[in-house]
Design a protein around this motif. Sequence first.
Motif, PDB file in Angstrom:
ATOM      1  N   ASP A 262     102.545  29.574  22.883  1.00  0.00           N
ATOM      2  CA  ASP A 262     103.486  28.317  22.750  1.00  0.00           C
ATOM      3  C   ASP A 262     103.526  27.535  23.963  1.00  0.00           C
ATOM      4  O   ASP A 262     103.447  26.324  24.077  1.00  0.00           O
ATOM      5  CB  ASP A 262     104.973  28.836  22.286  1.00  0.00           C
ATOM      6  CG  ASP A 262     104.882  29.324  21.044  1.00  0.00           C
ATOM      7  OD1 ASP A 262     103.854  29.342  20.283  1.00  0.00           O
ATOM      8  OD2 ASP A 262     105.878  29.887  20.386  1.00  0.00           O
ATOM      9  N   TYR A 263     103.654  28.235  25.026  1.00  0.00           N
ATOM     10  CA  TYR A 263     103.548  27.355  26.472  1.00  0.00           C
ATOM     11  C   TYR A 263     101.965  26.590  26.460  1.00  0.00           C
ATOM     12  O   TYR A 263     102.155  25.522  26.844  1.00  0.00           O
ATOM     13  CB  TYR A 263     103.512  28.579  27.696  1.00  0.00           C
ATOM     14  CG  TYR A 263     103.251  27.954  28.988  1.00  0.00           C
ATOM     15  CD1 TYR A 263     104.315  27.138  29.425  1.00  0.00           C
ATOM     16  CD2 TYR A 263     102.010  28.230  29.526  1.00  0.00           C
ATOM     17  CE1 TYR A 263     103.995  26.549  30.700  1.00  0.00           C
ATOM     18  CE2 TYR A 263     102.017  27.377  31.007  1.00  0.00           C
ATOM     19  CZ  TYR A 263     102.939  26.748  31.514  1.00  0.00           C
ATOM     20  OH  TYR A 263     102.856  26.080  32.604  1.00  0.00           O
ATOM     21  N   LEU A 264     101.005  27.367  26.234  1.00  0.00           N
ATOM     22  CA  LEU A 264      99.581  26.536  26.192  1.00  0.00           C
ATOM     23  C   LEU A 264      99.859  25.253  25.166  1.00  0.00           C
ATOM     24  O   LEU A 264      99.232  24.016  25.613  1.00  0.00           O
ATOM     25  CB  LEU A 264      98.498  27.278  26.014  1.00  0.00           C
ATOM     26  CG  LEU A 264      98.189  28.510  26.812  1.00  0.00           C
ATOM     27  CD1 LEU A 264      97.326  29.396  26.343  1.00  0.00           C
ATOM     28  CD2 LEU A 264      97.912  28.208  28.154  1.00  0.00           C
ATOM     29  N   THR A 265     100.487  25.787  24.280  1.00  0.00           N
ATOM     30  CA  THR A 265     100.490  24.552  22.933  1.00  0.00           C
ATOM     31  C   THR A 265     101.276  23.568  23.540  1.00  0.00           C
ATOM     32  O   THR A 265     100.978  22.017  23.439  1.00  0.00           O
ATOM     33  CB  THR A 265     100.958  25.310  21.801  1.00  0.00           C
ATOM     34  OG1 THR A 265     100.070  26.252  21.401  1.00  0.00           O
ATOM     35  CG2 THR A 265     100.984  23.942  20.355  1.00  0.00           C
ATOM     36  N   TYR A 266     102.253  23.750  24.117  1.00  0.00           N
ATOM     37  CA  TYR A 266     103.333  22.873  24.554  1.00  0.00           C
ATOM     38  C   TYR A 266     102.799  21.874  25.633  1.00  0.00           C
ATOM     39  O   TYR A 266     102.745  20.824  25.646  1.00  0.00           O
ATOM     40  CB  TYR A 266     104.508  23.400  25.108  1.00  0.00           C
ATOM     41  CG  TYR A 266     105.697  22.346  25.540  1.00  0.00           C
ATOM     42  CD1 TYR A 266     106.432  21.611  24.588  1.00  0.00           C
ATOM     43  CD2 TYR A 266     105.811  22.047  26.838  1.00  0.00           C
ATOM     44  CE1 TYR A 266     107.426  20.679  24.876  1.00  0.00           C
ATOM     45  CE2 TYR A 266     106.819  21.171  27.323  1.00  0.00           C
ATOM     46  CZ  TYR A 266     107.432  20.418  26.406  1.00  0.00           C
ATOM     47  OH  TYR A 266     108.465  19.238  26.761  1.00  0.00           O
ATOM     48  N   LEU A 267     102.029  22.617  26.739  1.00  0.00           N
ATOM     49  CA  LEU A 267     101.154  21.957  27.869  1.00  0.00           C
ATOM     50  C   LEU A 267     100.124  20.696  27.120  1.00  0.00           C
ATOM     51  O   LEU A 267     100.124  19.624  27.378  1.00  0.00           O
ATOM     52  CB  LEU A 267     100.411  22.927  28.317  1.00  0.00           C
ATOM     53  CG  LEU A 267     100.946  23.561  29.754  1.00  0.00           C
ATOM     54  CD1 LEU A 267     100.252  24.438  30.290  1.00  0.00           C
ATOM     55  CD2 LEU A 267     101.792  22.421  30.741  1.00  0.00           C
ATOM     56  N   ARG A 268      99.624  21.305  25.994  1.00  0.00           N
ATOM     57  CA  ARG A 268      98.507  20.441  25.588  1.00  0.00           C
ATOM     58  C   ARG A 268      99.128  19.205  24.718  1.00  0.00           C
ATOM     59  O   ARG A 268      98.461  18.173  24.710  1.00  0.00           O
ATOM     60  CB  ARG A 268      97.654  21.262  24.516  1.00  0.00           C
ATOM     61  CG  ARG A 268      96.648  22.239  25.113  1.00  0.00           C
ATOM     62  CD  ARG A 268      95.973  23.166  24.205  1.00  0.00           C
ATOM     63  NE  ARG A 268      95.210  22.269  23.271  1.00  0.00           N
ATOM     64  CZ  ARG A 268      93.853  21.857  23.665  1.00  0.00           C
ATOM     65  NH1 ARG A 268      93.432  22.367  24.558  1.00  0.00           N
ATOM     66  NH2 ARG A 268      93.310  20.987  22.854  1.00  0.00           N
ATOM     67  N   GLU A 269     100.301  19.588  24.127  1.00  0.00           N
ATOM     68  CA  GLU A 269     100.909  18.415  23.345  1.00  0.00           C
ATOM     69  C   GLU A 269     101.512  17.357  24.034  1.00  0.00           C
ATOM     70  O   GLU A 269     101.254  16.171  24.135  1.00  0.00           O
ATOM     71  CB  GLU A 269     102.228  19.072  22.470  1.00  0.00           C
ATOM     72  CG  GLU A 269     101.779  19.634  21.089  1.00  0.00           C
ATOM     73  CD  GLU A 269     102.713  20.503  20.379  1.00  0.00           C
ATOM     74  OE1 GLU A 269     103.748  20.568  20.822  1.00  0.00           O
ATOM     75  OE2 GLU A 269     102.212  21.087  19.370  1.00  0.00           O
ATOM     76  N   THR A 270     102.149  17.857  25.218  1.00  0.00           N
ATOM     77  CA  THR A 270     102.833  16.754  26.011  1.00  0.00           C
ATOM     78  C   THR A 270     101.968  16.162  26.991  1.00  0.00           C
ATOM     79  O   THR A 270     101.939  15.060  27.044  1.00  0.00           O
ATOM     80  CB  THR A 270     103.693  17.462  27.106  1.00  0.00           C
ATOM     81  OG1 THR A 270     103.189  18.578  27.721  1.00  0.00           O
ATOM     82  CG2 THR A 270     105.060  17.955  26.637  1.00  0.00           C
ATOM     83  N   MET A 271     100.748  16.904  27.541  1.00  0.00           N
ATOM     84  CA  MET A 271      99.635  16.192  28.350  1.00  0.00           C
ATOM     85  C   MET A 271      98.740  15.386  27.529  1.00  0.00           C
ATOM     86  O   MET A 271      98.380  14.446  27.986  1.00  0.00           O
ATOM     87  CB  MET A 271      98.927  17.193  29.165  1.00  0.00           C
ATOM     88  CG  MET A 271      99.885  17.676  30.396  1.00  0.00           C
ATOM     89  SD  MET A 271     100.696  16.547  31.238  1.00  0.00           S
ATOM     90  CE  MET A 271     102.364  16.849  31.038  1.00  0.00           C
ATOM     91  N   ARG A 272      98.688  15.654  26.328  1.00  0.00           N
ATOM     92  CA  ARG A 272      97.557  15.055  25.202  1.00  0.00           C
ATOM     93  C   ARG A 272      98.379  13.335  25.052  1.00  0.00           C
ATOM     94  O   ARG A 272      97.653  12.677  25.136  1.00  0.00           O
ATOM     95  CB  ARG A 272      97.345  15.447  24.028  1.00  0.00           C
ATOM     96  CG  ARG A 272      96.265  14.783  23.285  1.00  0.00           C
ATOM     97  CD  ARG A 272      96.190  15.190  21.864  1.00  0.00           C
ATOM     98  NE  ARG A 272      95.885  16.731  21.434  1.00  0.00           N
ATOM     99  CZ  ARG A 272      96.447  17.659  21.025  1.00  0.00           C
ATOM    100  NH1 ARG A 272      97.840  17.323  20.539  1.00  0.00           N
ATOM    101  NH2 ARG A 272      95.754  18.841  20.974  1.00  0.00           N
ATOM    102  N   ARG A 273      99.602  13.484  24.717  1.00  0.00           N
ATOM    103  CA  ARG A 273     100.249  12.160  24.403  1.00  0.00           C
ATOM    104  C   ARG A 273     100.170  11.258  25.898  1.00  0.00           C
ATOM    105  O   ARG A 273      99.737  10.229  25.711  1.00  0.00           O
ATOM    106  CB  ARG A 273     101.587  12.594  24.117  1.00  0.00           C
ATOM    107  CG  ARG A 273     102.362  11.735  23.080  1.00  0.00           C
ATOM    108  CD  ARG A 273     103.579  12.222  22.445  1.00  0.00           C
ATOM    109  NE  ARG A 273     103.768  13.668  22.268  1.00  0.00           N
ATOM    110  CZ  ARG A 273     104.633  14.473  22.702  1.00  0.00           C
ATOM    111  NH1 ARG A 273     105.581  13.988  23.510  1.00  0.00           N
ATOM    112  NH2 ARG A 273     104.825  15.363  22.339  1.00  0.00           N
TER     113      ARG A 273
END
Length: 319
Positions: A262-273
């Motif tokens: 979930d941490y990796l997923t959150y990093l990816r979501e925020t940084m992708r945006r």
Amino acid sequence: MFFRKGLAVRLLMALVACWAAAGAFAQPAAVPVTARQVSPSAWYVQGVSALGSPGNRNFVSNAGFVVTPAGVVVIDALGSPVLARELIAEIKRVSGKPVTHVIVTHYHADHIYGLQEFKRAGARIIAQKDGRDYLNSDTAQSRLAASRKDLAPWIDDDTRLVPADEWIEGPRELVVGGVRFLLQPVGPAHTPEDLVVFLPSEKVLFAGDVVFRGRVPYVGQADSRHWIDALNTLLTFNAAVVVPGHGPTSTAAREDMELTRDYLTYLRETMRRAAQNLDPWEEAYQRADWSRFEHLPLFKAANRMNAYNTYLLMEREAK
Ligand SMILES: [Zn+2]
């Protein structure tokens, strides 16, 4: 005269005690390499939750071992030769048996600088083949050169990088003394050569740095998309106990893997945006809500760099 001599001895002893105390104050006592049992035949030693330093002898990662009737299988070699020697002594104390194999979960300094001691003791080293590329890279050499300075005297000119005796490509079943081990490559995740070890008879999973327990992982140059895939693969083992590469063991294996995922997923979501909107990184970082993760150990040390690396990764993935 006799009395005076006794007094002199006592004074001398008091003085020695003071020196010892002052010495202990200047340099905190090293954390010992102590085996803890996790199942009938599996054990591990736990490094401290910190960056490697001369004070902790680079004892910042874990190592596991499994006792079989034919000898002991070790998972990871710790972060300096002195630690490896202590681990070998601890294994001898616990099991009375020699080490037959060392399985390397990945070729990061804190997991491999002890390998030469196991090699010397006659153990066979097994790792995933992509570890070879790292060993032959300038990065590995410059990291070792830096460690000889930063981690002196524990890492010195005698410390060397040790290749595996057997490089595996796909999954491999290893049987030692009738005990089965499943070696499952899961990279590229934390590193290209990530390898986990599962002991089916006791449902113990040695997960290396693919699973971090209760702390923020170092993402570095990792491919977090594959890492998330790897975690999903590990979840299918249905392990009862996970021995991670860092931090305490867990009987809440599912929750730990989910936290890292979930941490990796959150990093990816925020940084992708942020990357898609061409938002400056610093602005995006400040705006993100880190409240779910900021209480975790090493958040301060790792999160900014993790977010930055993920931002760059998202830019590359967008191309
Ligand atoms: Zn590590």
